[in-house]
Write an enzyme that holds these catalytic residues in place. Sequence first.
Site, PDB file in Angstrom:
ATOM      1  N   GLY A 248       0.752  -1.373  -0.151  1.00 29.41           N
ATOM      2  CA  GLY A 248       0.078  -0.386   0.295  1.00 29.41           C
ATOM      3  C   GLY A 248       1.407   0.772  -0.032  1.00 29.41           C
ATOM      4  N   GLY A 250       1.139   5.440   1.313  1.00 33.73           N
ATOM      5  CA  GLY A 250       0.429   6.713   1.964  1.00 33.73           C
ATOM      6  C   GLY A 250       0.689   7.756   1.432  1.00 33.73           C
ATOM      7  N   GLY A 251       0.155   9.169   1.941  1.00 31.86           N
ATOM      8  CA  GLY A 251       0.585   9.789   1.427  1.00 31.86           C
ATOM      9  C   GLY A 251       2.782  10.607   2.076  1.00 31.86           C
ATOM     10  N   SER A 252       2.902   9.816   2.788  1.00 34.23           N
ATOM     11  CA  SER A 252       4.394   9.448   3.349  1.00 34.23           C
ATOM     12  C   SER A 252       4.855   8.005   3.217  1.00 34.23           C
ATOM     13  CB  SER A 252       4.148  10.623   4.483  1.00 34.23           C
ATOM     14  OG  SER A 252       3.410   9.528   6.068  1.00 34.23           O
ATOM     15  N   VAL A 255       4.559   1.140   1.993  1.00 30.38           N
ATOM     16  CA  VAL A 255       3.824  -0.098   2.507  1.00 30.38           C
ATOM     17  C   VAL A 255       4.786  -1.505   1.808  1.00 30.38           C
ATOM     18  CG1 VAL A 255       3.118  -0.940   4.560  1.00 30.38           C
ATOM     19  CG2 VAL A 255       2.895   1.186   4.059  1.00 30.38           C
ATOM     20  N   LYS A 271       6.969  -0.185   6.289  1.00 29.47           N
ATOM     21  CA  LYS A 271       6.565   0.953   6.046  1.00 29.47           C
ATOM     22  C   LYS A 271       7.619   2.120   6.503  1.00 29.47           C
ATOM     23  CE  LYS A 271       3.291   4.528   7.965  1.00 29.47           C
ATOM     24  NZ  LYS A 271       1.402   5.160   8.321  1.00 29.47           N
ATOM     25  N   ASP A 374      -7.267  10.613  12.880  1.00 25.21           N
ATOM     26  CA  ASP A 374      -7.691  10.288  10.858  1.00 25.21           C
ATOM     27  C   ASP A 374      -8.696   8.421  10.812  1.00 25.21           C
ATOM     28  OD1 ASP A 374      -7.401  10.767   8.229  1.00 25.21           O
ATOM     29  OD2 ASP A 374      -5.544   9.958   8.358  1.00 25.21           O
TER      30      ASP A 374
HETATM   31  N1  LIG Z   1       0.717  -2.913   7.954  1.00 19.65           N
HETATM   32  C1  LIG Z   1       0.119  -3.668   6.758  1.00 19.65           C
HETATM   33  N2  LIG Z   1      -0.019  -4.470   5.827  1.00 19.65           N
HETATM   34  C2  LIG Z   1      -0.354  -4.372   4.938  1.00 19.65           C
HETATM   35  N3  LIG Z   1      -0.669  -3.314   4.416  1.00 19.65           N
HETATM   36  C3  LIG Z   1      -1.171  -1.865   4.944  1.00 19.65           C
HETATM   37  C4  LIG Z   1      -0.571  -1.613   6.174  1.00 19.65           C
HETATM   38  N4  LIG Z   1       0.182  -0.956   7.408  1.00 19.65           N
HETATM   39  C5  LIG Z   1      -0.278  -0.256   5.868  1.00 19.65           C
HETATM   40  N5  LIG Z   1      -0.825  -0.719   4.750  1.00 19.65           N
HETATM   41  C6  LIG Z   1      -1.319  -0.525   3.463  1.00 19.65           C
HETATM   42  O1  LIG Z   1      -0.488   0.904   2.809  1.00 19.65           O
HETATM   43  C7  LIG Z   1      -1.320   1.476   3.496  1.00 19.65           C
HETATM   44  C8  LIG Z   1      -0.926   3.378   3.305  1.00 19.65           C
HETATM   45  O2  LIG Z   1      -0.622   2.649   5.099  1.00 19.65           O
HETATM   46  P1  LIG Z   1      -0.970   4.011   5.771  1.00 19.65           P
HETATM   47  O3  LIG Z   1      -2.437   4.233   5.932  1.00 19.65           O
HETATM   48  O4  LIG Z   1       0.249   4.040   7.292  1.00 19.65           O
HETATM   49  O5  LIG Z   1       0.177   5.170   5.237  1.00 19.65           O
HETATM   50  P2  LIG Z   1       0.673   7.023   5.738  1.00 19.65           P
HETATM   51  O6  LIG Z   1       1.567   7.250   4.446  1.00 19.65           O
HETATM   52  O7  LIG Z   1       0.763   6.853   7.021  1.00 19.65           O
HETATM   53  O8  LIG Z   1      -0.284   7.297   5.432  1.00 19.65           O
HETATM   54  P3  LIG Z   1      -1.638   9.380   5.153  1.00 19.65           P
HETATM   55  O9  LIG Z   1      -0.488   9.472   5.268  1.00 19.65           O
HETATM   56  O10 LIG Z   1      -1.451   8.654   3.574  1.00 19.65           O
HETATM   57  O11 LIG Z   1      -3.218   8.757   5.502  1.00 19.65           O
HETATM   58  C9  LIG Z   1      -2.874   1.870   3.524  1.00 19.65           C
HETATM   59  O12 LIG Z   1      -4.409   1.648   3.655  1.00 19.65           O
HETATM   60  C10 LIG Z   1      -2.870  -0.380   3.462  1.00 19.65           C
HETATM   61  O13 LIG Z   1      -3.520  -0.663   1.843  1.00 19.65           O
END
Ligand SMILES: Nc1ncnc2c1ncn2[C@@H]1O[C@H](COP(=O)(O)OP(=O)(O)OP(=O)(O)O)[C@@H](O)[C@H]1O
Length: 820
Positions: A248, A250-252, A255, A271, A374
């Site tokens: 996956g 995310g914005g920052s 994963v 991550k 969030d």
């Molecule tokens: N432990 C995990 N196992 C499987 N998939 C994951 C895991 N952690 C995150 N993901 C996938 O990756 C995506 C992004 O993770 P996450 O929301 O933690 O990132 P983020 O950068 O903090 O996002 P944002 O900052 O944009 O809200 C999640 O929506 C999920 O689909």
Amino acid sequence: MGKESQSTSHDQPLHHVGSMTALKMLGKKILSSKNHDSAHHGNNLEAGHPVQGMRKIRGHGTHHNSTSRPKSTSPNNRKRSSSLFQKNMSSANVPALTSARSSASIHNMVAHNNNPFAPQQGMDMISSGKGVAAARKNGSGPTNHSISKKPSGNFANNHHFLNNENIIYNPYGINGNVVPSRSGSAYAGNNANANGDISFYMHDGNSKIRLLPLPIADPNDYLPDDIKQASIHMTDNFVFDSDNLTLGTGGSSEVRKIRSAYRQKDVYALKKLNMIYDENAEKFYKRCSKEFIIAKRLSHHINVCNTYYLVKVPTTTYTTRGWGFVMEICVKDLFQLMERSGWKSVPLDEKFCIFKQIAEAIKFCHEEGVAHRDLKPENVLISKDGICKLTDFGISDWYHIEPQNFNSPVKRCEGMIGSPPYTPPEVMLFDAKKNYPESIQKPYNPLKMDSYALGLILIALVNNILPFFESCNTDPRYRDFEISYENFINHQCPHFRDKNYHKGGPGSEYSLARNFKSTEASRVAWRLSDPNPDTRYSIEELYNDPWFQSIEVCVNNDDDHAIKAPEIRKSSSDIAMNSNVNSNSNSNSDFFHSDQDSGSRERLESPQHTSNPFLTAKIKPKPKPRSMVDIAQSPINKSEVASKVPSKVVEDEEDEGAGVEGTEDKEETKEEDAKREGATDEEQKESVRAEEAKESAVAPDKKAPDTKEPQETDNRNVLAAFPGINKTESGHESKFEAKGTSESAGLSTPTRKMSELSLVSPTPLQLQNVKGRTSAGSMKSLNGISSARKKKKHPIHSHLDIPGSVTSSSGTATYRDRTK
Ligand SMILES: Nc1ncnc2c1ncn2[C@@H]1O[C@H](COP(=O)(O)OP(=O)(O)OP(=O)(O)O)[C@@H](O)[C@H]1O
């Protein structure tokens, strides 16, 4: 309220976005990045330009006692969104399930966002009122892989249509004008290279992507004493999965799947955290360490995704150097379940179970003094057992005025944060784009943010749509909801907002209550999504609600569920010592070890002289690596072999009771031992060269290293010096993972569903599924199930067993289980 839209099918061909090609020359890198969604999404999504105007707001709200009152949305605001809309929603006047992008001003993200649990030096930025925000970007991000792009234009023309679904998927609500780039990476500001940081020139195929300057900081410098870590390098104990699977983005972050260096079957999520916007390294470290501290402290609840380690990540063909979290791996997120065509057919009690699991996680966070802030389906992961796991504490915060004093009042926040429509109206008032007068912007209670988001999630789960795009009066559908709400109270139920009022909620005459099929359930949904935060259900009130109490859930926190914690054998001290020895051969490396990461390394090299109290362990000096000549002359290191004997005995003892898996691991190790001992001189030399090269990069298909290193015993001593380490993990050691039972269960059928695709033993959830379809005899044939497993409570719902739009064999491939 508007009318429900008619479902119409607008099948679209599946477009797969190609992977980026990796290339690294003369300090420039283009890293390969496979999209995961094409591999994992069972739906046929066509990529289109992201929806303009849709947004997900995410950032750090400022607290009430901030000296400055930041405006919310800025051009630099972090954006991320997921959107599911019903097709024809514009004509039907009702939006389908959506989640919108998030953005938050860099300047308001961390204002008031202090981190009382971080070392003092790490607190400056966090309490300075300056924060960071990141954008989920368009392009090759995994989640975007299965969506194609349409010309960006007005809102209605920029939906991502699901095959056979009249909902539209726009995961990040990205502006189509954004130059496509690798998702999750940060854009540099104009002055990014002003300081002459050569790291600027190292990028992922997009010149706007920045890397952290060298040397990469030691995570322990940013962690409180009790969670300081013995191992700070990912490559100490983990390897990237050779499939290069992205789970996956995310914005920052991005994963990725990683594996234990010792047990290839043990998979975890990494991550990998990226710098965002004009964030400097120090802000990055403080932001990420805060997220880690919160996540780590919450990693002892069944409905919270475990976060194990904050580690340094090297530059490899998989990723760029930086920091990352080693986490429990999950199968998908809730949004990905909800977008499946079969979601509509999921029985209500299963949806309510999911809802209650999320509520459990939020309740737990609140009890631990943390507001998530969030909450949305994208941040609820689903484990292979079908258990909901809350994740992404990137904008979470401790909510007490005195964070360590849980009797102190709730700290109010200001500023635009969160993800519309899950962001409540009182927070949306801070959205600068809306130009609300400051006089109506009141400090808000972050706990009520979580309540509201829970309510919106419940509505979305049940209706398969989101009722509106944004919870503010600029959205006509939200206005409809507000009017409905007032009508219900004024004309039907004047006491609806009273404390302890537990009579029926709105009935089927209200479109957003109709699908609940119970005024008890609609009561809870509406009380949680009360536009007025003062009367909105708190989590405590939710738990007092009789209907909520009656929801049957698959799992409880005290159930004996297995979470296999990563095995840590090597400490960073070993690496550090190796790095020192090998430093000459790595002078041109971009791997962080090779640079002057002297602060942590020096301490680790000589633990007997260290000033770091966490490194006072009796670390037995690792034997000096043998020279290539030495190895060529005598391929087998006799002293090493001798030292393995007791080590092996210990392992054998440990493996007793570990079941089949332990046996297999020993087999794997034996194979490796045999291979090594049978290696030619040239292979031995190659092996040494590879070991040395570890300092410069991690090979894509790196084999698990020798698991019988004598330092294993030493590392126990190292780990013993870290009181916090493995604290969470030890209590959750897996008690079952029988080998090969899925085959005997006959789960590999062409039409198998996601939950049946486990390549190893079926989970209890799978057992439940199988039970429904097979005879009792078949159940008995699922042998290899340990007594520990039998003790485990069987989930009652099949949360992962949701068919997607694709039922052909090609579609089956998309169900690949990422946790194998
Ligand atoms: N432990 C995990 N196992 C499987 N998939 C994951 C895991 N952690 C995150 N993901 C996938 O990756 C995506 C992004 O993770 P996450 O929301 O933690 O990132 P983020 O950068 O903090 O996002 P944002 O900052 O944009 O809200 C999640 O929506 C999920 O689909």
